[in-house]
Design a protein around this motif. Structure first.
Motif, mmCIF file in Angstrom:
data_model
loop_
_atom_site.group_PDB
_atom_site.id
_atom_site.type_symbol
_atom_site.label_atom_id
_atom_site.label_comp_id
_atom_site.label_asym_id
_atom_site.label_seq_id
_atom_site.Cartn_x
_atom_site.Cartn_y
_atom_site.Cartn_z
ATOM 1 N N PRO A 97 46.403 28.268 45.380
ATOM 2 C CA PRO A 97 45.656 29.488 45.054
ATOM 3 C C PRO A 97 45.374 30.395 46.252
ATOM 4 O O PRO A 97 45.476 31.615 46.146
ATOM 5 C CB PRO A 97 44.353 28.968 44.450
ATOM 6 C CG PRO A 97 44.634 27.583 44.029
ATOM 7 C CD PRO A 97 45.727 27.061 44.899
ATOM 8 N N ALA A 100 48.561 32.260 47.123
ATOM 9 C CA ALA A 100 48.860 33.270 46.106
ATOM 10 C C ALA A 100 47.947 34.483 46.245
ATOM 11 O O ALA A 100 48.396 35.635 46.141
ATOM 12 C CB ALA A 100 48.726 32.668 44.714
ATOM 13 N N LEU A 101 46.666 34.244 46.500
ATOM 14 C CA LEU A 101 45.719 35.342 46.640
ATOM 15 C C LEU A 101 46.024 36.169 47.890
ATOM 16 O O LEU A 101 45.971 37.405 47.863
ATOM 17 C CB LEU A 101 44.289 34.804 46.707
ATOM 18 C CG LEU A 101 43.177 35.854 46.773
ATOM 19 C CD1 LEU A 101 43.235 36.796 45.569
ATOM 20 C CD2 LEU A 101 41.805 35.179 46.862
ATOM 21 N N ALA A 104 49.150 38.278 47.120
ATOM 22 C CA ALA A 104 48.833 39.378 46.215
ATOM 23 C C ALA A 104 48.059 40.476 46.924
ATOM 24 O O ALA A 104 48.317 41.674 46.724
ATOM 25 C CB ALA A 104 48.034 38.847 45.020
ATOM 26 N N VAL A 118 50.309 35.551 36.204
ATOM 27 C CA VAL A 118 50.679 34.238 36.733
ATOM 28 C C VAL A 118 51.105 33.308 35.605
ATOM 29 O O VAL A 118 50.638 33.422 34.471
ATOM 30 C CB VAL A 118 49.525 33.577 37.521
ATOM 31 C CG1 VAL A 118 49.125 34.424 38.715
ATOM 32 C CG2 VAL A 118 48.326 33.307 36.628
ATOM 33 N N THR A 120 51.048 29.274 34.861
ATOM 34 C CA THR A 120 50.524 27.982 35.268
ATOM 35 C C THR A 120 50.970 26.949 34.231
ATOM 36 O O THR A 120 51.619 27.283 33.240
ATOM 37 C CB THR A 120 48.981 27.993 35.340
ATOM 38 O OG1 THR A 120 48.453 28.201 34.015
ATOM 39 C CG2 THR A 120 48.487 29.103 36.259
ATOM 40 N N GLU A 127 46.272 40.023 34.912
ATOM 41 C CA GLU A 127 45.207 40.795 35.527
ATOM 42 C C GLU A 127 44.749 41.899 34.580
ATOM 43 O O GLU A 127 45.540 42.448 33.802
ATOM 44 C CB GLU A 127 45.723 41.398 36.830
ATOM 45 C CG GLU A 127 44.667 42.031 37.705
ATOM 46 C CD GLU A 127 45.248 42.545 39.001
ATOM 47 O OE1 GLU A 127 44.445 42.829 39.909
ATOM 48 O OE2 GLU A 127 46.481 42.680 39.111
ATOM 49 N N LEU A 144 41.906 39.458 39.667
ATOM 50 C CA LEU A 144 42.930 38.755 40.440
ATOM 51 C C LEU A 144 42.417 37.393 40.876
ATOM 52 O O LEU A 144 43.125 36.383 40.786
ATOM 53 C CB LEU A 144 43.323 39.600 41.650
ATOM 54 C CG LEU A 144 44.494 39.108 42.501
ATOM 55 C CD1 LEU A 144 45.751 38.970 41.649
ATOM 56 C CD2 LEU A 144 44.731 40.058 43.673
ATOM 57 N N GLU A 145 41.190 37.343 41.337
ATOM 58 C CA GLU A 145 40.609 36.074 41.779
ATOM 59 C C GLU A 145 40.491 35.083 40.628
ATOM 60 O O GLU A 145 40.715 33.876 40.799
ATOM 61 C CB GLU A 145 39.228 36.311 42.402
ATOM 62 C CG GLU A 145 39.236 37.030 43.738
ATOM 63 C CD GLU A 145 39.498 38.529 43.607
ATOM 64 O OE1 GLU A 145 39.468 39.048 42.465
ATOM 65 O OE2 GLU A 145 39.748 39.177 44.650
ATOM 66 N N LEU A 148 43.890 33.570 39.620
ATOM 67 C CA LEU A 148 44.453 32.758 40.692
ATOM 68 C C LEU A 148 43.506 31.620 41.087
ATOM 69 O O LEU A 148 43.504 31.178 42.236
ATOM 70 C CB LEU A 148 44.754 33.630 41.916
ATOM 71 C CG LEU A 148 45.855 34.670 41.735
ATOM 72 C CD1 LEU A 148 45.990 35.538 42.981
ATOM 73 C CD2 LEU A 148 47.184 33.997 41.422
ATOM 74 N N VAL A 152 49.528 27.804 41.002
ATOM 75 C CA VAL A 152 50.335 28.793 40.289
ATOM 76 C C VAL A 152 51.806 28.385 40.357
ATOM 77 O O VAL A 152 52.350 28.190 41.437
ATOM 78 C CB VAL A 152 50.149 30.194 40.923
ATOM 79 C CG1 VAL A 152 51.120 31.199 40.313
ATOM 80 C CG2 VAL A 152 48.712 30.659 40.758
ATOM 81 N N LEU A 155 53.933 33.516 40.546
ATOM 82 C CA LEU A 155 53.145 34.745 40.644
ATOM 83 C C LEU A 155 54.084 35.907 40.365
ATOM 84 O O LEU A 155 55.163 35.993 40.945
ATOM 85 C CB LEU A 155 52.545 34.879 42.046
ATOM 86 C CG LEU A 155 51.838 36.204 42.376
ATOM 87 C CD1 LEU A 155 50.587 36.383 41.521
ATOM 88 C CD2 LEU A 155 51.490 36.252 43.865
#
Length: 271
Positions: A97, A100-101, A104, A118, A120, A127, A144-145, A148, A152, A155
């Motif tokens: 995570p 990925a964050l 992004a 995403v 999973t 989003e 977004l948070e 994520l 993931v 993405l």
């Protein structure tokens, strides 16, 4: 290159790896009766067929009936191997995570209009603000948070109106040292964990099965297939494939609407 029935390779393929959309599956989303019959014959001959796709598990399931009892599926561009026979996971290769964050956030700083979703194990999350038209509704819509919050598998970054190849090139410059970036159709980035591609996961699977790259024949049509086509001992681009794929592959197969995969396999294996 032109579609042809070139002489069989020195080694008869022991494993078939094929992309789905634009490759095995026709434009209308179907698998023809001829293709189904060839895949069934491969299964009877104990030649495993591996579906290697950017599709997530939930979407790949639609064609699992054709893969046979020996079949396996590599989904979400290599992030998961699914054992179709036992209906269970064999391998997961997720993006963490925090990575990925960070990816992004970096992309959004350069391209403020990009929107993320995403894949999973649980399903598809989007989003807020991303319009979707899928038959299956996302399992989560949030910030977004929020989407994520866990590991993931893939993405995805969407930027309407962008040129797909240029979009990928820009993203690779920004985050290509941290993750794998590719695409398979419209301007939608498909982002996997570093080192996770169709090829790397297929190589791991083949090592487990005791099958060398030289014994694999692979089929594909889009840039996300390039690593797999480069790795396999024998590779075919579909006649209507992306130009980069045509340049990369060993040979050219008839188009996906002309049962190209099945036609080539029938010739290679003397079906």
């Amino acid at each position: 290159m032109s579609p042809s029935s070139a002489a069989a390779p020195a080694r008869t393929p022991r494993l078939v790896a094929t992309d789905l959309d634009g490759t095995l599956i026709r434009t209308d989303g179907s698998v023809s009766a001829y293709t189904a019959s060839v895949l069934a014959e491969l299964d009877r001959r104990d030649v495993p067929v591996v579906f290697v796709t950017g599709r997530p598990l939930r979407w790949a399931r639609e064609v699992f009936e054709y893969v046979g009892s020996h079949g396996l599926a590599i989904v979400t561009n290599g992030a998961m191997v699914w054992d179709v026979a036992t209906d269970g996971p064999r391998l997961e290769r997720a993006i963490q995570p925090d990575v990925a964050l960070s990816v992004a956030s970096t992309l959004r700083e350069s391209m403020p209009d990009v929107l993320f979703s995403v894949e999973t194990v649980e399903g598809w999350s989007v989003e807020e603000g991303l319009v979707h038209g899928r038959r299956i509704a996302p399992v989560r819509v949030g910030s977004l948070e929020e989407i994520l919050a866990g590991p993931v598998l893939k993405l995805m970054a969407r930027r309407d109106g962008a040129n797909p190849d240029e979009f990928v090139a820009s993203a690779v410059e920004l985050v290509g040292e941290v993750v794998e970036v590719t695409h398979s159709s419209f301007p939608l980035l498909e982002i996997s964990a570093r080192g996770v591609t169709k090829a790397s996961t297929l190589a791991m699977l083949c090592e487990d099965l005791g099958i060398a790259a030289t014994d694999v024949v692979a089929f594909g049509d889009m840039p996300n297939d390039l690593p797999m086509l480069t790795w396999a001992g024998l590779s075919y681009a579909m006649a209507d494939a992306h130009p980069d794929v045509v340049s990369c592959a060993s040979r050219l197969a008839p188009g996906h609407d002309d049962d190209g995969v099945a036609t080539v396999l029938a010739e290679l294996l003397g079906l």
